[in-house]
Enzyme design. Structure first.
Site, PDB file in Angstrom:
ATOM      1  N   HIS A 168       8.562  -1.481   8.296  1.00 53.46           N
ATOM      2  CA  HIS A 168       7.665  -0.434   7.793  1.00 53.46           C
ATOM      3  C   HIS A 168       6.668   0.097   8.818  1.00 53.46           C
ATOM      4  CE1 HIS A 168       4.873  -3.843   7.264  1.00 53.46           C
ATOM      5  NE2 HIS A 168       3.933  -2.933   7.385  1.00 53.46           N
TER       6      HIS A 168
HETATM    7  C1  UD1 Z   1      -0.035   0.154   5.284  1.00 52.22           C
HETATM    8  C2  UD1 Z   1      -0.996  -0.393   6.348  1.00 52.22           C
HETATM    9  C3  UD1 Z   1      -0.277  -1.451   7.165  1.00 52.22           C
HETATM   10  C4  UD1 Z   1       0.343  -2.519   6.282  1.00 52.22           C
HETATM   11  C5  UD1 Z   1       1.226  -1.868   5.217  1.00 52.22           C
HETATM   12  C6  UD1 Z   1       1.724  -2.914   4.265  1.00 52.22           C
HETATM   13  C7  UD1 Z   1      -2.675   1.141   7.282  1.00 52.22           C
HETATM   14  C8  UD1 Z   1      -3.017   2.010   8.418  1.00 52.22           C
HETATM   15  N1  UD1 Z   1      -1.409   0.673   7.253  1.00 52.22           N
HETATM   16  O1  UD1 Z   1       1.033   0.786   5.970  1.00 52.22           O
HETATM   17  O2  UD1 Z   1      -1.212  -2.074   8.037  1.00 52.22           O
HETATM   18  O3  UD1 Z   1       1.115  -3.376   7.088  1.00 52.22           O
HETATM   19  O4  UD1 Z   1       0.447  -0.901   4.495  1.00 52.22           O
HETATM   20  O5  UD1 Z   1       2.816  -2.482   3.530  1.00 52.22           O
HETATM   21  O6  UD1 Z   1      -3.493   0.905   6.432  1.00 52.22           O
HETATM   22  N2  UD1 Z   1       4.167   5.160   0.118  1.00 52.22           N
HETATM   23  C9  UD1 Z   1       4.758   5.344  -1.105  1.00 52.22           C
HETATM   24  N3  UD1 Z   1       4.306   4.585  -2.154  1.00 52.22           N
HETATM   25  C10 UD1 Z   1       3.318   3.679  -2.039  1.00 52.22           C
HETATM   26  C11 UD1 Z   1       2.717   3.512  -0.788  1.00 52.22           C
HETATM   27  C12 UD1 Z   1       3.157   4.258   0.283  1.00 52.22           C
HETATM   28  O7  UD1 Z   1       5.664   6.164  -1.260  1.00 52.22           O
HETATM   29  O8  UD1 Z   1       2.965   3.010  -3.037  1.00 52.22           O
HETATM   30  C13 UD1 Z   1       4.683   5.965   1.263  1.00 52.22           C
HETATM   31  C14 UD1 Z   1       3.990   7.303   1.412  1.00 52.22           C
HETATM   32  O9  UD1 Z   1       4.941   8.205   1.886  1.00 52.22           O
HETATM   33  C15 UD1 Z   1       2.959   7.027   2.493  1.00 52.22           C
HETATM   34  C16 UD1 Z   1       3.698   6.024   3.368  1.00 52.22           C
HETATM   35  O10 UD1 Z   1       4.455   5.231   2.464  1.00 52.22           O
HETATM   36  O11 UD1 Z   1       2.590   8.184   3.201  1.00 52.22           O
HETATM   37  C17 UD1 Z   1       2.783   5.133   4.181  1.00 52.22           C
HETATM   38  O12 UD1 Z   1       1.817   4.470   3.354  1.00 52.22           O
HETATM   39  P1  UD1 Z   1       0.428   3.962   3.990  1.00 52.22           P
HETATM   40  O13 UD1 Z   1      -0.303   3.146   3.005  1.00 52.22           O
HETATM   41  O14 UD1 Z   1      -0.286   5.100   4.600  1.00 52.22           O
HETATM   42  O15 UD1 Z   1       0.903   3.085   5.204  1.00 52.22           O
HETATM   43  P2  UD1 Z   1       1.922   1.871   5.240  1.00 52.22           P
HETATM   44  O16 UD1 Z   1       2.999   2.201   6.201  1.00 52.22           O
HETATM   45  O17 UD1 Z   1       2.290   1.449   3.865  1.00 52.22           O
HETATM   46  N1  UDP Z   2       6.583  -8.468   0.283  1.00 52.99           N
HETATM   47  C1  UDP Z   2       6.980  -8.386  -1.045  1.00 52.99           C
HETATM   48  N2  UDP Z   2       8.076  -7.626  -1.350  1.00 52.99           N
HETATM   49  C2  UDP Z   2       8.796  -6.962  -0.401  1.00 52.99           C
HETATM   50  C3  UDP Z   2       8.376  -7.055   0.944  1.00 52.99           C
HETATM   51  C4  UDP Z   2       7.254  -7.802   1.248  1.00 52.99           C
HETATM   52  O1  UDP Z   2       6.365  -8.989  -1.929  1.00 52.99           O
HETATM   53  O2  UDP Z   2       9.777  -6.291  -0.754  1.00 52.99           O
HETATM   54  C5  UDP Z   2       5.413  -9.284   0.607  1.00 52.99           C
HETATM   55  C6  UDP Z   2       5.626 -10.301   1.698  1.00 52.99           C
HETATM   56  O3  UDP Z   2       6.180 -11.469   1.178  1.00 52.99           O
HETATM   57  C7  UDP Z   2       4.235 -10.514   2.260  1.00 52.99           C
HETATM   58  C8  UDP Z   2       3.628  -9.146   2.108  1.00 52.99           C
HETATM   59  O4  UDP Z   2       4.413  -8.443   1.149  1.00 52.99           O
HETATM   60  O5  UDP Z   2       3.516 -11.458   1.488  1.00 52.99           O
HETATM   61  C9  UDP Z   2       3.682  -8.451   3.430  1.00 52.99           C
HETATM   62  O6  UDP Z   2       3.412  -7.124   3.268  1.00 52.99           O
HETATM   63  P1  UDP Z   2       3.913  -5.993   4.268  1.00 52.99           P
HETATM   64  O7  UDP Z   2       5.104  -6.437   5.003  1.00 52.99           O
HETATM   65  O8  UDP Z   2       4.015  -4.765   3.459  1.00 52.99           O
HETATM   66  O9  UDP Z   2       2.644  -5.812   5.235  1.00 52.99           O
HETATM   67  P2  UDP Z   2       2.079  -6.596   6.483  1.00 52.99           P
HETATM   68  O10 UDP Z   2       2.058  -8.049   6.192  1.00 52.99           O
HETATM   69  O11 UDP Z   2       2.935  -6.251   7.659  1.00 52.99           O
HETATM   70  O12 UDP Z   2       0.718  -6.007   6.669  1.00 52.99           O
END
Ligand code: UD1
Ligand code: UDP
Length: 381
Positions: free
Chosen positions: A219
């Site tokens: 991601h």
């Molecule tokens: C965010 C965090 C990242 C974390 C990740 C965990 C920041 C800068 N990034 O990244 O550190 O590792 O969450 O998963 O805060 N979207 C959906 N539905 C949702 C959420 C997101 O469709 O419920 C899509 C949207 O297109 C959105 C994109 O995902 O623009 C990115 O979401 P965003 O929360 O901005 O960043 P993440 O990549 O999820």
């Molecule tokens: N996770 C989850 N379902 C998924 C993928 C990840 O519950 O399909 C959990 C995972 O076990 C961990 C957390 O989400 O506890 C990690 O989140 P993510 O990878 O989105 O973000 P990061 O840790 O890189 O910030």
């Protein structure tokens, strides 16, 4: 009774919050009141609400409903809405997790209102400021009053940045207290592991009972937002499937990655990936389901911070799809390799780790980090 406002927003923070909320409920009920604010950064059912019931997390008292937007807009909306809540709630402190935009917004708002900040997962560094998370965590650490590092490396980074281990109470943003206390994510893995094996639905639903498989998640912007990186990762997956003809790859797909695969990958290539019978692409799964997948897989391939550690907790090797990691100890132990989005390194990493006999000595505490954090909050805020 002390009052703390906890900020959650992204999936990993919701998951982490389960450990602290459990400690508050079970051991500090008469000393600590927790008010939960969900920023709404993640909002899909399978990125947010699925975790609350399953992990027994209290419903948030507030949801700021910010949703997705550019970094500036998203963070600004959070700050504006959170300020009103903090003015009404007048908490003794504000607790933030990790390094997302929700963390940054919480830290900026509280610091301007002179509310002490508790940072859980402090001190981690990638030393790569092109990562939004690195900026968020550095800023948050330097505004915090109580800083809890899950690792020795994180604690040493804080010392190197000028945080003194010798400050005395009362602690403040100018005389903060730093701790090395273990990882609340291990608390959760230990707490939920058995129930995950009993109650998960993902293994049966995908007929994985007797299958060998690798587990992957992707991601990070550095991978999803570049066609060349996404292509290299999926080319590596196709080669891995050739090299391991009795293995599948299970990929619970983050919504950001799904969107970018559809936008950036060549149509035929995307079809090949989707049609491969051993490439199992599924929507994001619940915590109990991911724990079950982690426990049953042979190896993880991920750019997630959380999954790198959960690989270790589950005694599984890990190929890291990033140019560096904050969790350096798992690489130093030889249990993980850094492969970035480099096809040859990913393929080679899987080959090498599958042949190695690995040991997993404890690195992240003993599962009681959340109780320790609560004790310190009660004592010092
Ligand atoms: C965010 C965090 C990242 C974390 C990740 C965990 C920041 C800068 N990034 O990244 O550190 O590792 O969450 O998963 O805060 N979207 C959906 N539905 C949702 C959420 C997101 O469709 O419920 C899509 C949207 O297109 C959105 C994109 O995902 O623009 C990115 O979401 P965003 O929360 O901005 O960043 P993440 O990549 O999820
Ligand atoms: N996770 C989850 N379902 C998924 C993928 C990840 O519950 O399909 C959990 C995972 O076990 C961990 C957390 O989400 O506890 C990690 O989140 P993510 O990878 O989105 O973000 P990061 O840790 O890189 O910030």
């Amino acid at each position: 009774m002390k009052k703390i406002v906890t900020i959650i927003g992204a999936r990993p923070q919701i998951i982490k919050s389960a450990a602290i909320s459990r400690a508050v409920r079970d051991e500090f009920g008469d000393q600590l009141q927790e008010v939960i604010v969900h920023t709404g950064q993640h909002y899909d059912e399978n990125m947010s609400s699925v975790f609350f019931d399953e992990m027994n997390i209290p419903e948030p008292h507030y949801n700021l409903g910010v949703g997705s937007a550019s970094h500036g807009k998203q963070t600004a909306m959070m700050i504006e809405r959170l300020e009103v809540i903090l003015r009404d709630e007048e908490p003794n402190g504000l607790l933030v997790y990790g390094d997302t935009n929700s963390t940054l917004a919480g830290a900026i708002t509280a610091s301007k209102m002179h509310i002490p900040i508790v940072h859980v997962e402090a001190g981690l560094r990638s030393f790569n400021k092109s990562m939004p998370e690195e900026v968020n965590r550095v800023v948050c650490d330097h505004l915090s009053t109580l800083l809890f590092s899950p690792t020795k490396a994180g604690y040493l980074h804080l010392k190197a940045e000028g945080f003194s281990p010798k400050t005395t109470p009362p602690y403040s943003p100018d005389t903060p207290k730093i701790y090395h206390c273990g990882d609340i994510m291990l608390d959760n893995t230990l707490f939920f592991k058995d129930v995950a094996l009993q109650k998960n639905t993902v293994i049966e639903m995908n007929q994985l009972q007797s299958k060998n498989f690798f587990l992957s998640t992707i991601h990070r912007g550095a991978n999803t937002d570049h066609a060349t990186h996404l292509t290299a990762i999926f080319e590596a997956f196709l080669t891995i499937l050739e090299n391991f003809p009795s293995h599948s790859i299970v990929l619970p797909l983050h919504p950001r990655t799904l969107k970018n695969m559809e936008e950036r990958l060549e149509k035929d290539f995307l079809e090949n990936i989707r049609n491969h019978e051993r490439m199992i692409i599924i929507p994001p799964v619940s915590y109990l389901n991911i724990l079950a997948l982690e426990s049953k897989c042979d190896l993880l391939i991920t750019d997630s911070g959380g999954l790198q550690k959960e690989a270790y907790f589950n005694e599984k090797p890990c190929v890291i799809l990033r140019p560096e990691t904050e969790w350096t100890e798992i690489v130093e132990q030889g249990n993980a390799v850094i492969a970035n989005a480099d096809k040859a390194k990913i393929v080679d990493g899987v080959d090498k780790l599958m042949q190695k006999k690995l040991k997993f000595p404890p690195l992240y505490g003993d599962g009681s980090a959340a109780v320790f954090v609560c004790e310190q909050i009660v004592k010092y805020l």
